[in-house]
Design a protein around this motif. Sequence first.
Motif, PDB file in Angstrom:
ATOM      1  N   LEU A  94       0.831  -1.214   0.000  1.00 26.58           N
ATOM      2  CA  LEU A  94       0.000   0.000   0.000  1.00 26.58           C
ATOM      3  C   LEU A  94       0.865   1.264   0.000  1.00 26.58           C
ATOM      4  CD1 LEU A  94      -2.787  -1.240   2.445  1.00 26.58           C
ATOM      5  CD2 LEU A  94      -2.999  -0.920  -0.033  1.00 26.58           C
ATOM      6  N   CYS A  95       2.027   1.198   0.655  1.00 24.43           N
ATOM      7  CA  CYS A  95       2.974   2.321   0.571  1.00 24.43           C
ATOM      8  C   CYS A  95       3.416   2.530  -0.874  1.00 24.43           C
ATOM      9  CB  CYS A  95       4.209   2.052   1.438  1.00 24.43           C
ATOM     10  SG  CYS A  95       3.967   2.384   3.188  1.00 24.43           S
ATOM     11  N   ARG A  96       3.607   1.449  -1.575  1.00 30.07           N
ATOM     12  CA  ARG A  96       3.976   1.542  -2.985  1.00 30.07           C
ATOM     13  C   ARG A  96       2.867   2.252  -3.774  1.00 30.07           C
ATOM     14  NH1 ARG A  96       7.855  -1.362  -6.824  1.00 30.07           N
ATOM     15  NH2 ARG A  96       7.682   0.210  -8.421  1.00 30.07           N
ATOM     16  N   PHE A  97       1.631   1.888  -3.453  1.00 30.09           N
ATOM     17  CA  PHE A  97       0.495   2.527  -4.132  1.00 30.09           C
ATOM     18  C   PHE A  97       0.491   4.035  -3.864  1.00 30.09           C
ATOM     19  CE2 PHE A  97      -3.671   4.360  -4.091  1.00 30.09           C
ATOM     20  CZ  PHE A  97      -4.158   4.009  -5.336  1.00 30.09           C
ATOM     21  N   VAL A  98       0.646   4.415  -2.600  1.00 32.80           N
ATOM     22  CA  VAL A  98       0.621   5.846  -2.258  1.00 32.80           C
ATOM     23  C   VAL A  98       1.777   6.569  -2.951  1.00 32.80           C
ATOM     24  CG1 VAL A  98       0.736   7.541  -0.387  1.00 32.80           C
ATOM     25  CG2 VAL A  98      -0.548   5.420  -0.055  1.00 32.80           C
ATOM     26  N   THR A 100       3.176   5.776  -5.775  1.00 33.92           N
ATOM     27  CA  THR A 100       2.848   5.919  -7.199  1.00 33.92           C
ATOM     28  C   THR A 100       1.794   7.002  -7.407  1.00 33.92           C
ATOM     29  OG1 THR A 100       3.305   3.566  -7.438  1.00 33.92           O
ATOM     30  CG2 THR A 100       2.225   4.640  -9.272  1.00 33.92           C
ATOM     31  N   TRP A 101       0.870   7.094  -6.471  1.00 31.19           N
ATOM     32  CA  TRP A 101      -0.114   8.195  -6.519  1.00 31.19           C
ATOM     33  C   TRP A 101       0.609   9.553  -6.463  1.00 31.19           C
ATOM     34  CZ3 TRP A 101      -1.475  11.374  -2.135  1.00 31.19           C
ATOM     35  CH2 TRP A 101      -2.543  12.233  -2.365  1.00 31.19           C
ATOM     36  N   THR A 104       2.316  10.297  -9.811  1.00 33.66           N
ATOM     37  CA  THR A 104       1.411  10.572 -10.932  1.00 33.66           C
ATOM     38  C   THR A 104       0.512  11.767 -10.604  1.00 33.66           C
ATOM     39  OG1 THR A 104      -0.068   8.823 -10.105  1.00 33.66           O
ATOM     40  CG2 THR A 104       1.487   8.217 -11.842  1.00 33.66           C
ATOM     41  N   ARG A 108       1.640  15.706 -11.036  1.00 30.81           N
ATOM     42  CA  ARG A 108       0.955  16.399 -12.131  1.00 30.81           C
ATOM     43  C   ARG A 108       0.364  17.713 -11.620  1.00 30.81           C
ATOM     44  NH1 ARG A 108      -1.827  12.154 -14.083  1.00 30.81           N
ATOM     45  NH2 ARG A 108      -3.567  12.466 -12.675  1.00 30.81           N
ATOM     46  N   THR A 159      -6.660  17.430  -5.560  1.00 33.28           N
ATOM     47  CA  THR A 159      -5.889  16.182  -5.652  1.00 33.28           C
ATOM     48  C   THR A 159      -5.560  15.634  -4.268  1.00 33.28           C
ATOM     49  OG1 THR A 159      -4.931  16.877  -7.752  1.00 33.28           O
ATOM     50  CG2 THR A 159      -3.747  15.172  -6.533  1.00 33.28           C
ATOM     51  N   PRO A 162      -7.817  13.103  -0.543  1.00 34.57           N
ATOM     52  CA  PRO A 162      -7.698  11.904   0.300  1.00 34.57           C
ATOM     53  C   PRO A 162      -6.717  12.079   1.450  1.00 34.57           C
ATOM     54  CG  PRO A 162      -7.098  11.422  -2.004  1.00 34.57           C
ATOM     55  CD  PRO A 162      -7.521  12.853  -1.954  1.00 34.57           C
ATOM     56  N   ALA A 163      -5.655  12.864   1.252  1.00 37.08           N
ATOM     57  CA  ALA A 163      -4.700  13.112   2.341  1.00 37.08           C
ATOM     58  C   ALA A 163      -5.345  13.983   3.411  1.00 37.08           C
ATOM     59  CB  ALA A 163      -3.436  13.768   1.793  1.00 37.08           C
ATOM     60  N   ALA A 181       4.789   5.971   3.271  1.00 35.83           N
ATOM     61  CA  ALA A 181       3.758   6.732   2.543  1.00 35.83           C
ATOM     62  C   ALA A 181       3.780   8.202   2.967  1.00 35.83           C
ATOM     63  CB  ALA A 181       2.382   6.120   2.795  1.00 35.83           C
TER      64      ALA A 181
ATOM     65  N   PHE B  97      -6.800   5.427   3.437  1.00 37.53           N
ATOM     66  CA  PHE B  97      -6.349   6.401   2.441  1.00 37.53           C
ATOM     67  C   PHE B  97      -6.809   5.995   1.041  1.00 37.53           C
ATOM     68  CE2 PHE B  97      -3.520   7.746  -0.866  1.00 37.53           C
ATOM     69  CZ  PHE B  97      -3.464   9.117  -0.665  1.00 37.53           C
ATOM     70  N   THR B 100     -10.469   6.555   0.585  1.00 35.34           N
ATOM     71  CA  THR B 100     -10.798   7.973   0.398  1.00 35.34           C
ATOM     72  C   THR B 100     -10.400   8.441  -0.993  1.00 35.34           C
ATOM     73  OG1 THR B 100     -10.394   8.262   2.751  1.00 35.34           O
ATOM     74  CG2 THR B 100     -10.596  10.249   1.442  1.00 35.34           C
ATOM     75  N   PRO B 162      -1.957   5.111 -10.713  1.00 32.93           N
ATOM     76  CA  PRO B 162      -1.280   4.423  -9.604  1.00 32.93           C
ATOM     77  C   PRO B 162      -1.720   2.975  -9.435  1.00 32.93           C
ATOM     78  CG  PRO B 162      -2.500   6.366  -8.812  1.00 32.93           C
ATOM     79  CD  PRO B 162      -2.687   6.310 -10.290  1.00 32.93           C
TER      80      PRO B 162
END
Lengths: 230, 230
Positions: A94-98, A100-101, A104, A108, A159, A162-163, A181, B97, B100, B162
């Motif tokens: 999930l850290c990897r996902f965050v 990558t978010w 990207t 951006r 953007t 979510p944070a 993350a 996260f 969300t 992501p």
Amino acid sequence: MSITFYDLAGAENGLRFSPYCWRTKMALLHKGLDFETVPWRFVEKDVIAASGSGHVPVIVDNGNWIADSWEIATYLDRTYAGASLFGDDTSRALCRFVTTWCDTAVHRAIRPLALLRVMQVIDEECQAYFRESRERMLGMTLDEACADQAAARVALVETLAPAEQGLSQAQWLGGTDPCYADYALFGSLKWLHALGGSIPFPPDSAVSKWFERILDLHDGYARKAETADF
Amino acid sequence: MSITFYDLAGAENGLRFSPYCWRTKMALLHKGLDFETVPWRFVEKDVIAASGSGHVPVIVDNGNWIADSWEIATYLDRTYAGASLFGDDTSRALCRFVTTWCDTAVHRAIRPLALLRVMQVIDEECQAYFRESRERMLGMTLDEACADQAAARVALVETLAPAEQGLSQAQWLGGTDPCYADYALFGSLKWLHALGGSIPFPPDSAVSKWFERILDLHDGYARKAETADF
């Protein structure tokens, strides 16, 4: 032996603004590791050629060259004891996902606010490299990319929804303790902050309060770092 | 005693398209719990008033009414043994996260593709409620929100970058096993899928392959579910 860390610098050695290098610095600090930063510029590809990469962060640890912020983080976490950067295997995924978010969606949104600031803090040779490489990537000029600052600030807030929501429920994206993350997103916002830009959230927002908390972590390392003033 | 689950339905009982309800269904299946779904429509606020919420998902478990997909997931995970939905505390925070992120970025991208499809599968009374409440939320008409389907598909692919990158590295957002983050994003895409829409990724993309894997989970529960045909 301390770890050598090639860290993107502006024309002045002290100004360190790369979002990816900030992730790595926070990861090194989180693991409690000694490291020595070497200021590095966009055009110094030869200096880090042994890493197989043309970009920083790059570290050298016991003779091993390692490039890429994610590769470095996972290397540090499996090589060294001390507080985990990730938690369990699910958290690491999930850290990897965050991360990558951040790479990207968040980048951006930040680029229109950051790119022209980068141009102002690097030397002429780096400016030529930076302009050419970024304009090719974006398919537009830097001036076009940065044309509407007000719209860019609105888009960044949108953007980061979510944070903002997540951090209004917990101190860190990782819950009760910071995890990678947190450092990934911090790196993205520190990019803008180091370049003298402001985070487009009011001071009492969850994101602003979290950002201040990270600046204070590890003896205030990030808070003490130089920021551009213009 | 099995859990009662109020699940948003179309004019036909069998069509279940709510992204939030799909999260809850997958969470119940992941925990291996028996549940009975009760078809529920937007205007049936009285039926679920005991939950304190006007929206589904709502469950009733041993006389306890629980609303909100996140609250239900954390309730199920702390109440029942079996495979965890979250992993450790860090993972749970990161799942929040990702959830969300689905609620904000992903749903903003899917709405233009889904809203007019919803209008076609619900009855007249629900149409009036849905149009009024969504147009108020969006500040525009449903027709305006759904005007450019091609642009919406491009924006959804961009938003899901992501996930596409993460899932090209691992089978699940949670790594080697599915976790609640997978179910949250699945719910978002199943919304479009249940309404007869297609996921705007080629079949050999990481997102498409992951979506097919989730359809097959838990004895193919989601694959067997009715989808709109128009």
